[in-house]
Design a protein around this motif. Structure first.
Motif, PDB file in Angstrom:
ATOM      1  N   LEU A   1       0.954  -1.193  -0.185  1.00 19.47           N
ATOM      2  CA  LEU A   1      -0.086   0.192  -0.179  1.00 19.47           C
ATOM      3  C   LEU A   1       0.993   1.286   0.041  1.00 19.47           C
ATOM      4  O   LEU A   1       0.454   2.201  -0.707  1.00 19.47           O
ATOM      5  CB  LEU A   1      -0.908   0.116   1.156  1.00 19.47           C
ATOM      6  N   ALA A   2       1.979   1.388   0.821  1.00 21.70           N
ATOM      7  CA  ALA A   2       2.790   2.403   0.767  1.00 21.70           C
ATOM      8  C   ALA A   2       3.516   2.546  -0.719  1.00 21.70           C
ATOM      9  O   ALA A   2       3.716   3.583  -1.117  1.00 21.70           O
ATOM     10  CB  ALA A   2       4.026   2.278   1.851  1.00 21.70           C
ATOM     11  N   GLN A   3       3.805   1.441  -1.138  1.00 21.98           N
ATOM     12  CA  GLN A   3       4.452   1.629  -2.482  1.00 21.98           C
ATOM     13  C   GLN A   3       3.446   2.192  -3.637  1.00 21.98           C
ATOM     14  O   GLN A   3       3.847   3.067  -4.511  1.00 21.98           O
ATOM     15  CB  GLN A   3       4.942   0.297  -2.993  1.00 21.98           C
ATOM     16  N   GLU A   4       2.058   1.851  -3.563  1.00 22.58           N
ATOM     17  CA  GLU A   4       1.069   2.103  -4.303  1.00 22.58           C
ATOM     18  C   GLU A   4       0.825   3.639  -4.037  1.00 22.58           C
ATOM     19  O   GLU A   4       0.643   4.406  -5.205  1.00 22.58           O
ATOM     20  CB  GLU A   4      -0.299   1.411  -4.154  1.00 22.58           C
ATOM     21  N   SER A   5       0.870   4.035  -2.924  1.00 21.26           N
ATOM     22  CA  SER A   5       0.802   5.583  -2.670  1.00 21.26           C
ATOM     23  C   SER A   5       1.842   6.434  -3.193  1.00 21.26           C
ATOM     24  O   SER A   5       1.544   7.597  -3.924  1.00 21.26           O
ATOM     25  CB  SER A   5       0.883   5.789  -1.000  1.00 21.26           C
TER      26      SER A   5
ATOM     27  N   VAL B   1       0.382   5.235   3.706  1.00 20.75           N
ATOM     28  CA  VAL B   1      -0.736   4.079   3.596  1.00 20.75           C
ATOM     29  C   VAL B   1      -2.031   4.907   3.820  1.00 20.75           C
ATOM     30  O   VAL B   1      -3.141   4.765   2.980  1.00 20.75           O
ATOM     31  CB  VAL B   1      -0.440   3.084   4.800  1.00 20.75           C
ATOM     32  N   GLN B   2      -2.099   5.787   4.708  1.00 15.26           N
ATOM     33  CA  GLN B   2      -3.674   6.324   4.966  1.00 15.26           C
ATOM     34  C   GLN B   2      -4.176   7.186   4.020  1.00 15.26           C
ATOM     35  O   GLN B   2      -5.372   7.183   3.406  1.00 15.26           O
ATOM     36  CB  GLN B   2      -3.466   7.097   6.280  1.00 15.26           C
ATOM     37  N   LYS B   3      -3.197   7.765   3.051  1.00 17.17           N
ATOM     38  CA  LYS B   3      -3.556   8.590   1.797  1.00 17.17           C
ATOM     39  C   LYS B   3      -4.276   7.655   0.663  1.00 17.17           C
ATOM     40  O   LYS B   3      -5.261   8.207   0.272  1.00 17.17           O
ATOM     41  CB  LYS B   3      -2.383   9.501   1.205  1.00 17.17           C
ATOM     42  N   VAL B   4      -3.578   6.543   0.572  1.00 16.13           N
ATOM     43  CA  VAL B   4      -3.888   5.849  -0.637  1.00 16.13           C
ATOM     44  C   VAL B   4      -5.429   4.922   0.064  1.00 16.13           C
ATOM     45  O   VAL B   4      -6.358   4.859  -0.640  1.00 16.13           O
ATOM     46  CB  VAL B   4      -3.017   4.744  -0.938  1.00 16.13           C
ATOM     47  N   ILE B   5      -5.546   4.657   1.087  1.00 13.09           N
ATOM     48  CA  ILE B   5      -6.684   3.911   1.684  1.00 13.09           C
ATOM     49  C   ILE B   5      -7.828   5.094   1.819  1.00 13.09           C
ATOM     50  O   ILE B   5      -9.059   4.714   1.227  1.00 13.09           O
ATOM     51  CB  ILE B   5      -6.645   3.572   3.269  1.00 13.09           C
ATOM     52  N   ASP B   6      -7.705   6.230   2.077  1.00 14.75           N
ATOM     53  CA  ASP B   6      -8.570   7.406   2.201  1.00 14.75           C
ATOM     54  C   ASP B   6      -9.042   7.276   0.644  1.00 14.75           C
ATOM     55  O   ASP B   6     -10.578   7.787   0.255  1.00 14.75           O
ATOM     56  CB  ASP B   6      -8.242   8.651   2.360  1.00 14.75           C
ATOM     57  N   ALA B   7      -7.961   7.367  -0.552  1.00  8.36           N
ATOM     58  CA  ALA B   7      -8.609   7.595  -1.737  1.00  8.36           C
ATOM     59  C   ALA B   7      -9.214   6.399  -2.654  1.00  8.36           C
ATOM     60  O   ALA B   7     -10.415   6.746  -3.241  1.00  8.36           O
ATOM     61  CB  ALA B   7      -7.160   7.879  -2.557  1.00  8.36           C
TER      62      ALA B   7
ATOM     63  N   LYS C   1     -13.588  -3.539   1.768  1.00  6.62           N
ATOM     64  CA  LYS C   1     -13.030  -2.670   0.553  1.00  6.62           C
ATOM     65  C   LYS C   1     -11.522  -3.012   0.769  1.00  6.62           C
ATOM     66  O   LYS C   1     -10.750  -2.956  -0.442  1.00  6.62           O
ATOM     67  CB  LYS C   1     -13.473  -1.546   0.494  1.00  6.62           C
ATOM     68  N   LEU C   2     -10.973  -2.819   1.909  1.00  4.20           N
ATOM     69  CA  LEU C   2      -9.542  -2.642   2.020  1.00  4.20           C
ATOM     70  C   LEU C   2      -8.737  -4.135   1.591  1.00  4.20           C
ATOM     71  O   LEU C   2      -7.900  -3.937   0.822  1.00  4.20           O
ATOM     72  CB  LEU C   2      -9.156  -2.402   3.345  1.00  4.20           C
TER      73      LEU C   2
ATOM     74  N   GLN D   1     -10.022  -6.000  -0.697  1.00  4.96           N
ATOM     75  CA  GLN D   1     -10.134  -6.085  -2.302  1.00  4.96           C
ATOM     76  C   GLN D   1      -9.315  -5.396  -2.689  1.00  4.96           C
ATOM     77  O   GLN D   1      -8.715  -5.726  -3.674  1.00  4.96           O
ATOM     78  CB  GLN D   1     -11.632  -5.717  -2.560  1.00  4.96           C
ATOM     79  N   PHE D   2      -8.954  -4.265  -2.412  1.00  3.21           N
ATOM     80  CA  PHE D   2      -7.982  -3.181  -2.755  1.00  3.21           C
ATOM     81  C   PHE D   2      -6.554  -3.719  -2.539  1.00  3.21           C
ATOM     82  O   PHE D   2      -5.815  -3.754  -3.588  1.00  3.21           O
ATOM     83  CB  PHE D   2      -7.957  -1.630  -2.276  1.00  3.21           C
ATOM     84  N   VAL D   3      -6.010  -4.326  -1.478  1.00  2.00           N
ATOM     85  CA  VAL D   3      -4.893  -5.109  -1.381  1.00  2.00           C
ATOM     86  C   VAL D   3      -4.629  -6.367  -2.266  1.00  2.00           C
ATOM     87  O   VAL D   3      -3.621  -6.315  -2.931  1.00  2.00           O
ATOM     88  CB  VAL D   3      -4.783  -5.489   0.310  1.00  2.00           C
ATOM     89  N   ALA D   4      -5.638  -6.894  -2.456  1.00  2.00           N
ATOM     90  CA  ALA D   4      -5.668  -8.177  -3.475  1.00  2.00           C
ATOM     91  C   ALA D   4      -5.311  -7.510  -4.709  1.00  2.00           C
ATOM     92  O   ALA D   4      -4.676  -8.141  -5.602  1.00  2.00           O
ATOM     93  CB  ALA D   4      -6.970  -8.849  -3.356  1.00  2.00           C
ATOM     94  N   GLN D   5      -6.103  -6.490  -5.104  1.00  2.00           N
ATOM     95  CA  GLN D   5      -5.728  -5.933  -6.368  1.00  2.00           C
ATOM     96  C   GLN D   5      -4.504  -5.497  -6.667  1.00  2.00           C
ATOM     97  O   GLN D   5      -3.757  -5.436  -7.631  1.00  2.00           O
ATOM     98  CB  GLN D   5      -6.728  -4.757  -6.549  1.00  2.00           C
ATOM     99  N   VAL D   6      -3.811  -4.592  -5.527  1.00  4.66           N
ATOM    100  CA  VAL D   6      -2.474  -4.045  -5.532  1.00  4.66           C
ATOM    101  C   VAL D   6      -1.445  -5.311  -5.591  1.00  4.66           C
ATOM    102  O   VAL D   6      -0.514  -5.205  -6.442  1.00  4.66           O
ATOM    103  CB  VAL D   6      -2.085  -3.342  -4.343  1.00  4.66           C
ATOM    104  N   LYS D   7      -1.704  -6.461  -5.234  1.00  3.02           N
ATOM    105  CA  LYS D   7      -0.830  -7.586  -5.195  1.00  3.02           C
ATOM    106  C   LYS D   7      -0.932  -8.145  -6.804  1.00  3.02           C
ATOM    107  O   LYS D   7       0.163  -8.675  -6.741  1.00  3.02           O
ATOM    108  CB  LYS D   7      -1.548  -8.699  -4.150  1.00  3.02           C
ATOM    109  N   THR D   8      -1.831  -7.912  -7.453  1.00  3.10           N
ATOM    110  CA  THR D   8      -1.816  -8.397  -8.755  1.00  3.10           C
ATOM    111  C   THR D   8      -0.802  -7.711  -9.699  1.00  3.10           C
ATOM    112  O   THR D   8      -0.838  -7.904 -10.787  1.00  3.10           O
ATOM    113  CB  THR D   8      -3.108  -8.542  -9.604  1.00  3.10           C
ATOM    114  N   LYS D   9      -0.636  -6.455  -9.110  1.00  2.00           N
ATOM    115  CA  LYS D   9       0.209  -5.606 -10.185  1.00  2.00           C
ATOM    116  C   LYS D   9       1.785  -6.111 -10.353  1.00  2.00           C
ATOM    117  O   LYS D   9       2.003  -6.686  -9.276  1.00  2.00           O
ATOM    118  CB  LYS D   9       0.294  -4.127  -9.495  1.00  2.00           C
TER     119      LYS D   9
END
Length: 339
Positions: free
Chosen positions: A108-112, A165-171, A328-329, A331-339
């Protein structure tokens, strides 16, 4: 999912909350994993053993190291919440779960960072100031982080990562949570038993906090300060004003120390005993709990009843929002893991 990883420095007086909307915890248990191939239905999947000696670099996430200090600190936080070390027979399960959460946290931090959601130094220092402010003195802060096996630079690093991490979770998560009034009403009607209350008490408190594993000197200093504040209260000082100025429970201090109504079983035993045996309008002596030293003012006692929707609607909404947030978190983490 990631709550045990965040830096939870803020003291309180509450025990772990029961899983009901009136005292809802901010985390929900993850759903059990599906049985692995070849396993009988209902059998738990095998847990990959953790090394007997944790290496300096526990894992790498897209080349970014998860170092042992970060892993050890996350484990310490879990043990502090549980009030006991990780049981030997649960070691692999708990440590593997911590590692999985840290991996998700780093993703999540990397995605942010990939989205250029920068965190400036001013934001980091402001958060560091809040962390310091949850301790009675700067020395207590230094001793508190040392007890966690951390350095100032590591706390600052964790703080920056938490904000990323909080920024990307908020978004990607918080902005998509929707709970309607009809959802709140339906939950209330379907769960009336959960809103039946025994005796409750409405109280405020002033907390002079302690770090984890305080030294005798720290306990003496905190107790002395609490006794000085109590003397001000008993000399006619305004309790709410003193709470705003002196209390280190940041969750209630800004509200004059007001904790609202709470039932038996929600607070730590010493706090509960003092609050329930004190008459409305009275103030307790200094009460010691694992969080520090409290001065408690009791406002009102209430007999058993079923809490009305108008009173618990906000808590139900928070509970339902948190359920959506967790789903939703994940689901989002699972999505980020596929990148």
């Amino acid at each position: 999912m990631l709550l045990v990883i965040a830096s939870l420095w803020l003291p309180s007086c509450r025990k772990a909350a029961a899983p009901s909307p009136s005292t809802a915890s901010t985390a929900t248990p993850a759903a059990p994993a599906a049985p692995g191939a070849g396993q009988p239905a209902g059998a738990a999947p095998a847990i990959k053993p953790m090394p007997a000696n944790i290496p300096p670099v526990v894992a790498r996430v897209n080349g970014e190291a998860i170092e042992r200090w970060e892993f050890d600190n996350a484990v310490k936080r879990i043990e502090a919440r549980a009030g006991a070390p990780v049981p030997p027979d649960k070691r692999d399960e708990v440590l593997r779960s911590v590692l999985d959460q840290l991996i998700a946290y780093h993703l999540l931090a990397q995605e942010s960072r990939a989205r250029k959601m920068d965190v400036d130094d001013a934001a980091v220092e402001a958060q560091m100031g809040q962390i310091r402010g949850s301790f009675p003195t700067d020395q207590a802060f230094q001793q508190g982080i040392a007890a966690q096996g951390l350095t100032i630079d590591q706390v600052r690093q964790q703080t920056r990562t938490n904000l990323l991490v909080q920024k990307v979770i908020d978004a990607e998560v918080a902005s998509k949570i929707v709970v309607q009034d009809a959802d709140v009403s339906a939950f209330y009607q379907q769960n009336l038993e959960r809103f039946k209350q025994g005796d409750t008490v409405h109280a405020s408190h002033i907390l002079i906090g302690l770090p984890q594993n305080p030294t005798p000197e720290q306990k003496t200093q905190a107790k002395t300060k609490a006794q000085a504040v109590l003397k001000q209260v008993r000399s006619g000082g305004d309790f709410a004003a003193l709470a705003r100025a002196e209390s280190q429970d940041t969750g209630s201090a800004q509200n004059g120390g007001d904790l609202g109504f709470f039932p038996k079983g929600q607070m730590t035993p010493a706090f509960e005993e003092a609050a329930f045996k004190t008459k409305p309008g009275a103030v307790t002596a200094v009460v010691e709990t694992p969080f520090g030293f409290h001065i408690i003012k009791v406002h009102e006692r209430r007999a058993p009843r079923t809490a009305p929707l108008a009173e618990v609607g906000g808590q139900i909404k928070n509970f339902l929002e948190q359920g959506q947030r967790e789903q939703k978190l994940e689901q989002f983490v699972a999505q980020v893991k596929t990148k």
